[in-house]
Design an enzyme around this catalytic site. Structure first.
Site, PDB file in Angstrom:
ATOM      1  N   THR A  94       0.856  -1.192   0.000  1.00 42.48           N
ATOM      2  CA  THR A  94       0.000   0.000   0.000  1.00 42.48           C
ATOM      3  C   THR A  94       0.891   1.240   0.000  1.00 42.48           C
ATOM      4  O   THR A  94       1.924   1.272   0.678  1.00 42.48           O
ATOM      5  CB  THR A  94      -0.891  -0.027   1.271  1.00 42.48           C
ATOM      6  OG1 THR A  94      -1.574  -1.280   1.306  1.00 42.48           O
ATOM      7  CG2 THR A  94      -1.911   1.095   1.253  1.00 42.48           C
ATOM      8  N   SER A 137       1.063 -10.798  -9.064  1.00 47.23           N
ATOM      9  CA  SER A 137       0.910 -10.159  -7.750  1.00 47.23           C
ATOM     10  C   SER A 137      -0.544  -9.720  -7.594  1.00 47.23           C
ATOM     11  O   SER A 137      -1.298  -9.675  -8.557  1.00 47.23           O
ATOM     12  CB  SER A 137       1.788  -8.918  -7.646  1.00 47.23           C
ATOM     13  OG  SER A 137       2.936  -9.035  -8.433  1.00 47.23           O
ATOM     14  N   CYS A 153      -1.765  -9.774   2.286  1.00 44.34           N
ATOM     15  CA  CYS A 153      -2.826  -9.522   1.306  1.00 44.34           C
ATOM     16  C   CYS A 153      -4.090  -8.864   1.827  1.00 44.34           C
ATOM     17  O   CYS A 153      -4.602  -7.931   1.216  1.00 44.34           O
ATOM     18  CB  CYS A 153      -3.223 -10.838   0.643  1.00 44.34           C
ATOM     19  SG  CYS A 153      -2.050 -11.342  -0.598  1.00 44.34           S
ATOM     20  N   PHE A 154      -4.633  -9.378   2.941  1.00 49.18           N
ATOM     21  CA  PHE A 154      -5.990  -8.979   3.323  1.00 49.18           C
ATOM     22  C   PHE A 154      -6.155  -7.465   3.471  1.00 49.18           C
ATOM     23  O   PHE A 154      -7.031  -6.857   2.871  1.00 49.18           O
ATOM     24  CB  PHE A 154      -6.411  -9.681   4.622  1.00 49.18           C
ATOM     25  CG  PHE A 154      -6.802 -11.122   4.425  1.00 49.18           C
ATOM     26  CD1 PHE A 154      -6.813 -11.694   3.168  1.00 49.18           C
ATOM     27  CD2 PHE A 154      -7.175 -11.908   5.511  1.00 49.18           C
ATOM     28  CE1 PHE A 154      -7.175 -13.025   2.979  1.00 49.18           C
ATOM     29  CE2 PHE A 154      -7.545 -13.233   5.338  1.00 49.18           C
ATOM     30  CZ  PHE A 154      -7.539 -13.786   4.076  1.00 49.18           C
ATOM     31  N   LYS A 194       0.673 -16.158  11.070  1.00 46.23           N
ATOM     32  CA  LYS A 194      -0.082 -17.402  11.204  1.00 46.23           C
ATOM     33  C   LYS A 194       0.941 -18.522  11.347  1.00 46.23           C
ATOM     34  O   LYS A 194       2.144 -18.284  11.169  1.00 46.23           O
ATOM     35  CB  LYS A 194      -0.989 -17.638   9.994  1.00 46.23           C
ATOM     36  CG  LYS A 194      -0.214 -17.794   8.687  1.00 46.23           C
ATOM     37  CD  LYS A 194      -1.121 -17.850   7.484  1.00 46.23           C
ATOM     38  CE  LYS A 194      -1.577 -19.246   7.193  1.00 46.23           C
ATOM     39  NZ  LYS A 194      -2.168 -19.379   5.840  1.00 46.23           N
TER      40      LYS A 194
HETATM   41  C1  UDX Z   1      -4.582 -15.083   2.028  1.00 45.58           C
HETATM   42  C2  UDX Z   1      -5.630 -15.842   1.199  1.00 45.58           C
HETATM   43  O1  UDX Z   1      -6.143 -16.926   1.976  1.00 45.58           O
HETATM   44  C3  UDX Z   1      -5.005 -16.344  -0.087  1.00 45.58           C
HETATM   45  O2  UDX Z   1      -5.981 -16.988  -0.888  1.00 45.58           O
HETATM   46  C4  UDX Z   1      -4.419 -15.152  -0.840  1.00 45.58           C
HETATM   47  O3  UDX Z   1      -3.829 -15.554  -2.033  1.00 45.58           O
HETATM   48  C5  UDX Z   1      -3.407 -14.432   0.026  1.00 45.58           C
HETATM   49  O4  UDX Z   1      -4.027 -14.029   1.262  1.00 45.58           O
HETATM   50  P1  UDX Z   1      -2.607 -15.779   3.663  1.00 45.58           P
HETATM   51  O5  UDX Z   1      -2.536 -14.319   3.987  1.00 45.58           O
HETATM   52  O6  UDX Z   1      -1.349 -16.495   3.333  1.00 45.58           O
HETATM   53  O7  UDX Z   1      -3.587 -16.009   2.423  1.00 45.58           O
HETATM   54  O8  UDX Z   1      -3.245 -16.545   4.919  1.00 45.58           O
HETATM   55  P2  UDX Z   1      -4.706 -16.914   5.426  1.00 45.58           P
HETATM   56  O9  UDX Z   1      -4.713 -18.338   5.800  1.00 45.58           O
HETATM   57  O10 UDX Z   1      -5.756 -16.447   4.516  1.00 45.58           O
HETATM   58  O11 UDX Z   1      -4.781 -16.098   6.811  1.00 45.58           O
HETATM   59  C6  UDX Z   1      -4.800 -14.687   6.856  1.00 45.58           C
HETATM   60  C7  UDX Z   1      -4.960 -14.225   8.288  1.00 45.58           C
HETATM   61  O12 UDX Z   1      -6.243 -14.557   8.791  1.00 45.58           O
HETATM   62  C8  UDX Z   1      -3.961 -14.847   9.265  1.00 45.58           C
HETATM   63  O13 UDX Z   1      -3.511 -13.858  10.159  1.00 45.58           O
HETATM   64  C9  UDX Z   1      -4.770 -15.908   9.984  1.00 45.58           C
HETATM   65  O14 UDX Z   1      -4.291 -16.198  11.268  1.00 45.58           O
HETATM   66  C10 UDX Z   1      -6.130 -15.225  10.047  1.00 45.58           C
HETATM   67  N1  UDX Z   1      -7.235 -16.184  10.192  1.00 45.58           N
HETATM   68  C11 UDX Z   1      -7.500 -17.085   9.199  1.00 45.58           C
HETATM   69  C12 UDX Z   1      -8.021 -16.152  11.344  1.00 45.58           C
HETATM   70  O15 UDX Z   1      -7.802 -15.339  12.251  1.00 45.58           O
HETATM   71  N2  UDX Z   1      -9.061 -17.043  11.446  1.00 45.58           N
HETATM   72  C13 UDX Z   1      -9.362 -17.953  10.481  1.00 45.58           C
HETATM   73  O16 UDX Z   1     -10.320 -18.712  10.639  1.00 45.58           O
HETATM   74  C14 UDX Z   1      -8.548 -17.979   9.320  1.00 45.58           C
END
Ligand code: UDX
Ligand code: ADP
Length: 472
Positions: A101, A138, A284-285, A347
């Site tokens: 960002t 990306s 990503c999120f 994670k």
């Molecule tokens: C995410 C998307 O899942 C993936 O498809 C995309 O390409 C990139 O972004 P990622 O960021 O690697 O992947 O991990 P993800 O498993 O999605 O977890 C993201 C965050 O959410 C982590 O901090 C995880 O701990 C949290 N999370 C996930 C929760 O708090 N609770 C859940 O039930 C699932």
């Protein structure tokens, strides 16, 4: 222009040897032994690590990655800094560089900084030869492919006699860190966005080697780009939703795990991504939602922007409420208190710390004067130092600003601690001997479990004070 012709793909490269580029090319090389793959990066140190004979030195930790690298590196997978040369020899080029960002200028805090994408596109434009398929990998804002196309077109127009031509495809990555290898080998779907059918088919034919054709979706460029942002926004929204309910559980005496299970049985909702936690992290999120917010505002859709921004606000609130809660429970002050952080990665099963809730929680504790000890099985000390942006390790603390240390020994770090906070759901933390730990810690001591991975019955046998997220 290319209608009726076929494109022969032999050499593929990827610009950017990070969490996406490295594993993606490794799995492709593993599945397509007749194609040659090269992963490129400007960061020489990173490339040296990818080439290191000691596979424990790879720049990223991802279960199953070492084994795949071992089987293909030096055969049909290479890591290199010779960017111009490799680009000139490649038939297909993935762009998988940083897309953070923006921190300043127009759109700061929301829009994605396209500086790295633009630099890469310019290099491709300059050094590519013949027809080249450029694939954006990306996470990128909608219409980025247009920018890439524009840059590529300008360059090929410059040389009238040149045989250069380009097709741009969007092929978003849906891999999730920690399960990236499996996500790549057995994806839920592969999405290819583009306008030129011949190029789309080229990429589709590569995926078809190991992915069932029914799972390969083709769309226009913008749908593909927007689908990636939308998928991440929906996933993040689920986490903010369940985290908001975790707070209600704590206030009312309900239990978040029971609520998650009860709603997860509804097949329309499904049981995945319903684990309450310290707030979502990862590269990503947040970035993708901020981008969606920017996009909505840009098109004058302010209500839409506000709706999605709330997902981020709730996440920030969830992270903050944990550090506040810890301070409150430790009699309103953590000054000079030893607090052990179990897990710094965002994670489990990754050494990635981008946007990890641990960063913000530790900073809050340091600001309140705590002596923090950080344990993580995979994140290294230098990364933590970078994230905390402080060099006060081992400094004699003052009551107004705390200190932090890094430890790889869980039990040692917990000796004389006032509190332990589980932030990452590492398997290592699931079966700790809390009876033994409670003897090591100070009395009274606290265990704060932000992932609800400990067994309340086990903890009740100890003399620890206990808080587990969403457990009212
Ligand atoms: C995410 C998307 O899942 C993936 O498809 C995309 O390409 C990139 O972004 P990622 O960021 O690697 O992947 O991990 P993800 O498993 O999605 O977890 C993201 C965050 O959410 C982590 O901090 C995880 O701990 C949290 N999370 C996930 C929760 O708090 N609770 C859940 O039930 C699932
Ligand atoms: P992601 O999670 O999207 O893979 P990373 O930050 O892990 O993101 O990786 C992006 C990589 O791209 C970094 O290793 C960075 O050095 C590399 N990179 C950035 N710009 C360029 C460029 N112009 N040419 C080659 N590599 C680049």
């Amino acid at each position: 222009m290319l209608k009726g012709k076929s494109i022969n793909i032999k050499k593929i490269c990827c610009i950017g040897a990070g969490y996406v580029g490295g594993p993606t090319m490794a799995v492709m090389a593993h599945k397509c032994s007749n194609l040659e793959f090269t992963v490129l990066d400007i960061n020489e140190d990173k490339i040296n690590k990818w080439n290191n004979n000691d596979l424990d030195q790879l720049p990223i930790f991802e279960p199953g990655l070492k084994e795949i690298i071992k089987s293909v590196r030096g055969k049909n997978l290479f890591f290199s800094t010779e960017i111009n040369k490799v680009i000139s020899e490649s038939d297909m080029i993935f762009i998988s560089v940083n897309t953070p960002t923006k921190i300043k200028g127009f759109g700061a805090g929301y829009a994605i900084d396209l500086k790295w994408v633009e630099t890469s596109a310019r290099r491709v434009a300059k050094y590519a030869s013949n027809h080249t398929i450029v694939v954006e990998k990306s996470t990128l804002p909608v219409k980025t492919a247009e920018v890439i196309k524009e840059i590529l077109k300008c360059e090929s127009d410059k040389i009238i006699t040149s045989k250069k031509s380009f097709s741009v495809l969007s092929n978003p990555e849906f891999l999730s860190e920690g399960t990236a290898i499996n996500d790549l080998i057995d994806p839920d779907r592969v999405l290819i966005g583009g306008e030129d059918e011949l190029s789309i088919n080229c990429l589709k034919n590569i995926y078809k080697i190991w992915v069932d054709e029914s799972k390969i979706l083709t769309t226009n460029l913008w749908s593909s780009e927007l689908s990636k942002l939308t998928a991440n926004a929906f996933l993040a929204q689920r986490i903010s939703s369940i985290n908001s309910i975790s707070a209600i559980c704590e206030a009312t005496g309900a239990q978040i795990k029971q609520v998650s299970e009860a709603i997860g049985y509804d097949s329309r909702i499904g049981d995945k991504f319903l684990a309450a936690g310290p707030g979502f992290g990862g590269s990503c999120f947040k970035k993708d939602i901020l981008n969606l917010v920017y996009l909505a505002n840009f098109y004058g859709l302010n209500e839409v922007a506000d709706y999605w921004e709330q997902v981020i606000k709730l996440n920030n609130w969830q992270i903050k409420r944990i550090s506040k809660f810890v301070v409150e429970k430790l009699f309103g002050t953590v000054s000079l208190k030893k607090i052990v952080i179990l897990g710094f990665a965002f994670k489990a099963n990754t050494n990635d710390t981008r946007e990890s809730p641990a960063i913000s929680i530790v900073k809050d504790l340091l600001e309140n004067g705590a002596q923090v000890v950080i344990h993580d099985p995979k994140v290294n000390y230098l990364q933590i130092k970078k994230d905390l942006n402080t060099d006060n390790e081992h400094k004699i603390y003052t009551p107004d600003f705390g200190s932090w240390q890094f430890s790889r020994d869980i039990y040692k770090s917990l000796k004389n601690a006032d509190a332990a906070i589980i932030i990452t759901e590492w398997p290592e933390y699931r079966n700790l001997n809390w009876e033994k730990i409670s003897q090591l810690m100070r009395n009274p001591a606290w265990l704060f479990d932000t992932r609800a991975i400990t067994d309340p019955e086990e903890i009740q046998k100890t003399n620890l004070n206990y808080w587990s997220i969403g457990n009212g």
